[in-house]
Write a protein that holds these residues in place. Structure first.
Motif, PDB file in Angstrom:
ATOM      1  N   GLU A  12       0.808  -1.214   0.000  1.00 29.97           N
ATOM      2  CA  GLU A  12       0.000   0.000   0.000  1.00 29.97           C
ATOM      3  C   GLU A  12       0.844   1.268   0.000  1.00 29.97           C
ATOM      4  OE1 GLU A  12      -2.731  -0.363   3.257  1.00 29.97           O
ATOM      5  OE2 GLU A  12      -3.438  -2.310   2.558  1.00 29.97           O
ATOM      6  N   HIS A  13       2.101   1.167   0.383  1.00 27.55           N
ATOM      7  CA  HIS A  13       3.004   2.316   0.436  1.00 27.55           C
ATOM      8  C   HIS A  13       3.502   2.655  -0.973  1.00 27.55           C
ATOM      9  CE1 HIS A  13       6.191   4.895   1.974  1.00 27.55           C
ATOM     10  NE2 HIS A  13       7.030   4.250   1.210  1.00 27.55           N
ATOM     11  N   THR A  14       3.503   3.926  -1.322  1.00 30.79           N
ATOM     12  CA  THR A  14       4.037   4.351  -2.615  1.00 30.79           C
ATOM     13  C   THR A  14       5.452   4.867  -2.407  1.00 30.79           C
ATOM     14  OG1 THR A  14       1.850   4.945  -3.427  1.00 30.79           O
ATOM     15  CG2 THR A  14       3.732   5.903  -4.575  1.00 30.79           C
ATOM     16  N   HIS A  15       6.416   4.215  -3.028  1.00 35.26           N
ATOM     17  CA  HIS A  15       7.810   4.627  -2.912  1.00 35.26           C
ATOM     18  C   HIS A  15       8.093   5.798  -3.837  1.00 35.26           C
ATOM     19  CE1 HIS A  15       9.035   1.350  -0.355  1.00 35.26           C
ATOM     20  NE2 HIS A  15       8.477   0.477  -1.175  1.00 35.26           N
ATOM     21  N   GLY A  16       9.068   6.582  -3.449  1.00 34.23           N
ATOM     22  CA  GLY A  16       9.520   7.716  -4.243  1.00 34.23           C
ATOM     23  C   GLY A  16      10.665   8.408  -3.537  1.00 34.23           C
ATOM     24  N   PRO A  17      11.159   9.505  -4.107  1.00 28.90           N
ATOM     25  CA  PRO A  17      12.343  10.172  -3.558  1.00 28.90           C
ATOM     26  C   PRO A  17      12.218  10.604  -2.095  1.00 28.90           C
ATOM     27  CG  PRO A  17      11.764  11.081  -5.699  1.00 28.90           C
ATOM     28  CD  PRO A  17      10.664  10.137  -5.310  1.00 28.90           C
ATOM     29  N   ASP A  18      11.008  10.856  -1.613  1.00 28.89           N
ATOM     30  CA  ASP A  18      10.830  11.337  -0.246  1.00 28.89           C
ATOM     31  C   ASP A  18      10.095  10.346   0.657  1.00 28.89           C
ATOM     32  OD1 ASP A  18      12.030  13.846  -0.825  1.00 28.89           O
ATOM     33  OD2 ASP A  18      10.171  14.478  -1.803  1.00 28.89           O
ATOM     34  N   CYS A  19      10.084   9.055   0.308  1.00 31.38           N
ATOM     35  CA  CYS A  19       9.294   8.092   1.077  1.00 31.38           C
ATOM     36  C   CYS A  19      10.006   7.594   2.332  1.00 31.38           C
ATOM     37  CB  CYS A  19       8.884   6.905   0.213  1.00 31.38           C
ATOM     38  SG  CYS A  19      10.204   5.727  -0.137  1.00 31.38           S
ATOM     39  N   HIS A  21      12.592   5.390   2.350  1.00 29.55           N
ATOM     40  CA  HIS A  21      13.296   4.128   2.127  1.00 29.55           C
ATOM     41  C   HIS A  21      14.473   4.358   1.183  1.00 29.55           C
ATOM     42  CE1 HIS A  21       9.238   2.671   3.333  1.00 29.55           C
ATOM     43  NE2 HIS A  21      10.021   2.003   4.154  1.00 29.55           N
ATOM     44  N   THR A  22      15.502   3.549   1.313  1.00 30.87           N
ATOM     45  CA  THR A  22      16.702   3.699   0.497  1.00 30.87           C
ATOM     46  C   THR A  22      16.403   3.360  -0.954  1.00 30.87           C
ATOM     47  OG1 THR A  22      18.080   3.095   2.382  1.00 30.87           O
ATOM     48  CG2 THR A  22      19.094   2.949   0.207  1.00 30.87           C
ATOM     49  N   ALA A  23      16.718   4.303  -1.841  1.00 30.13           N
ATOM     50  CA  ALA A  23      16.576   4.085  -3.281  1.00 30.13           C
ATOM     51  C   ALA A  23      17.829   3.385  -3.783  1.00 30.13           C
ATOM     52  CB  ALA A  23      16.390   5.412  -4.002  1.00 30.13           C
ATOM     53  N   VAL A  24      17.638   2.341  -4.593  1.00 27.34           N
ATOM     54  CA  VAL A  24      18.746   1.554  -5.119  1.00 27.34           C
ATOM     55  C   VAL A  24      18.675   1.574  -6.640  1.00 27.34           C
ATOM     56  CG1 VAL A  24      19.840  -0.712  -5.135  1.00 27.34           C
ATOM     57  CG2 VAL A  24      18.611   0.046  -3.090  1.00 27.34           C
ATOM     58  N   HIS A  26      19.050   0.492 -10.256  1.00 32.87           N
ATOM     59  CA  HIS A  26      19.178  -0.874 -10.747  1.00 32.87           C
ATOM     60  C   HIS A  26      18.862  -0.899 -12.236  1.00 32.87           C
ATOM     61  CE1 HIS A  26      17.858  -5.352 -10.383  1.00 32.87           C
ATOM     62  NE2 HIS A  26      19.086  -5.235 -10.822  1.00 32.87           N
ATOM     63  N   GLY A  27      19.872  -0.756 -13.068  1.00 33.41           N
ATOM     64  CA  GLY A  27      19.659  -0.761 -14.517  1.00 33.41           C
ATOM     65  C   GLY A  27      18.783   0.399 -14.935  1.00 33.41           C
ATOM     66  N   ASP A  28      17.633   0.109 -15.531  1.00 34.09           N
ATOM     67  CA  ASP A  28      16.748   1.143 -16.071  1.00 34.09           C
ATOM     68  C   ASP A  28      15.649   1.565 -15.105  1.00 34.09           C
ATOM     69  OD1 ASP A  28      15.189  -1.133 -16.083  1.00 34.09           O
ATOM     70  OD2 ASP A  28      14.552  -0.925 -18.161  1.00 34.09           O
ATOM     71  N   HIS A  29      15.743   1.177 -13.825  1.00 38.32           N
ATOM     72  CA  HIS A  29      14.717   1.532 -12.850  1.00 38.32           C
ATOM     73  C   HIS A  29      15.355   1.733 -11.472  1.00 38.32           C
ATOM     74  CE1 HIS A  29      15.064  -2.852 -12.424  1.00 38.32           C
ATOM     75  NE2 HIS A  29      14.716  -2.653 -11.160  1.00 38.32           N
ATOM     76  N   VAL A  30      14.529   2.037 -10.491  1.00 44.09           N
ATOM     77  CA  VAL A  30      14.989   2.202  -9.113  1.00 44.09           C
ATOM     78  C   VAL A  30      14.237   1.218  -8.234  1.00 44.09           C
ATOM     79  CG1 VAL A  30      15.112   3.781  -7.149  1.00 44.09           C
ATOM     80  CG2 VAL A  30      15.516   4.638  -9.457  1.00 44.09           C
ATOM     81  N   ASP A  31      14.976   0.465  -7.433  1.00 41.95           N
ATOM     82  CA  ASP A  31      14.391  -0.397  -6.414  1.00 41.95           C
ATOM     83  C   ASP A  31      14.379   0.387  -5.106  1.00 41.95           C
ATOM     84  OD1 ASP A  31      14.417  -2.510  -8.268  1.00 41.95           O
ATOM     85  OD2 ASP A  31      16.315  -3.286  -7.528  1.00 41.95           O
ATOM     86  N   TYR A  32      13.492  -0.005  -4.195  1.00 40.28           N
ATOM     87  CA  TYR A  32      13.449   0.606  -2.870  1.00 40.28           C
ATOM     88  C   TYR A  32      13.579  -0.484  -1.826  1.00 40.28           C
ATOM     89  CZ  TYR A  32      12.141   4.944  -5.056  1.00 40.28           C
ATOM     90  OH  TYR A  32      12.164   6.071  -5.834  1.00 40.28           O
ATOM     91  N   HIS A  34      12.885  -2.060   1.551  1.00 40.00           N
ATOM     92  CA  HIS A  34      11.739  -1.940   2.438  1.00 40.00           C
ATOM     93  C   HIS A  34      11.536  -3.274   3.147  1.00 40.00           C
ATOM     94  CE1 HIS A  34       7.151  -0.846   2.680  1.00 40.00           C
ATOM     95  NE2 HIS A  34       7.726  -0.916   3.862  1.00 40.00           N
ATOM     96  N   ASP A  35      11.608  -3.262   4.465  1.00 38.48           N
ATOM     97  CA  ASP A  35      11.387  -4.460   5.276  1.00 38.48           C
ATOM     98  C   ASP A  35      12.308  -5.618   4.895  1.00 38.48           C
ATOM     99  OD1 ASP A  35       9.382  -3.107   6.645  1.00 38.48           O
ATOM    100  OD2 ASP A  35       7.791  -3.886   5.363  1.00 38.48           O
ATOM    101  N   GLY A  36      13.570  -5.325   4.581  1.00 41.40           N
ATOM    102  CA  GLY A  36      14.553  -6.366   4.297  1.00 41.40           C
ATOM    103  C   GLY A  36      14.515  -6.936   2.900  1.00 41.40           C
ATOM    104  N   HIS A  37      13.727  -6.337   2.013  1.00 41.06           N
ATOM    105  CA  HIS A  37      13.732  -6.787   0.636  1.00 41.06           C
ATOM    106  C   HIS A  37      13.579  -5.581  -0.267  1.00 41.06           C
ATOM    107  CE1 HIS A  37       9.141  -7.209   0.834  1.00 41.06           C
ATOM    108  NE2 HIS A  37       9.531  -7.040   2.076  1.00 41.06           N
ATOM    109  N   LEU A  38      13.584  -5.809  -1.578  1.00 41.26           N
ATOM    110  CA  LEU A  38      13.561  -4.719  -2.545  1.00 41.26           C
ATOM    111  C   LEU A  38      12.284  -4.741  -3.361  1.00 41.26           C
ATOM    112  CD1 LEU A  38      17.228  -5.061  -3.784  1.00 41.26           C
ATOM    113  CD2 LEU A  38      16.332  -3.319  -2.264  1.00 41.26           C
ATOM    114  N   HIS A  39      11.739  -3.563  -3.573  1.00 37.97           N
ATOM    115  CA  HIS A  39      10.529  -3.410  -4.384  1.00 37.97           C
ATOM    116  C   HIS A  39      10.842  -2.520  -5.570  1.00 37.97           C
ATOM    117  CE1 HIS A  39       7.900  -3.832  -0.528  1.00 37.97           C
ATOM    118  NE2 HIS A  39       8.451  -4.966  -0.893  1.00 37.97           N
ATOM    119  N   ARG A  40      10.154  -2.765  -6.672  1.00 41.05           N
ATOM    120  CA  ARG A  40      10.218  -1.878  -7.832  1.00 41.05           C
ATOM    121  C   ARG A  40       8.835  -1.747  -8.412  1.00 41.05           C
ATOM    122  NH1 ARG A  40      11.992  -4.498 -13.535  1.00 41.05           N
ATOM    123  NH2 ARG A  40      11.154  -2.536 -14.201  1.00 41.05           N
TER     124      ARG A  40
END
Length: 98
Positions: A12-19, A21-24, A26-32, A34-40
């Motif tokens: 339900e959380h929307t990731h972005g530059p001010d969310c 969570h650490t932005a990672v 990754h190639g042509d996108h950004v992973d975030y 969150h809770d020990g794993h990565l979302h894109r």
């Protein structure tokens, strides 16, 4: 290295530059991280972004750890370090490239 396409069904959380969570990058996108794993974000939903297989990072002379200057990202049962646009994780005496 391929990435599994595993949809994160209840994100339900929307990731972005001010969310917060650490932005990672990754190639042509950004992973975030969150809770020990990565979302894109992908096609209107959030995916778990995890590598499959094992890719050793050869010739990695830098030793990551507290105070090394690279951001640490909790990832499952270990810590990855963001370095040169990808993640490194210590594994069996070498560094893996995630």
């Amino acid at each position: 290295m391929t990435t599994l396409h595993l949809e994160h069904p209840t994100h339900e959380h929307t990731h972005g530059p001010d969310c917060g969570h650490t932005a990672v990058p990754h190639g042509d996108h950004v992973d975030y991280a969150h809770d020990g794993h990565l979302h894109r974000e992908h096609s209107g939903h959030w995916d778990e972004c995890e590598p499959s297989g094992h890719t050793a990072h050869g010739e990695h002379g830098h030793r990551h750890g507290e105070g090394c200057g690279h951001p640490a990202v909790a990832h499952g049962d270990h810590v990855d370090y963001l370095h040169d646009g990808h993640r490194h994780a210590e594994h069996d005496g070498h560094w893996d490239d995630h």
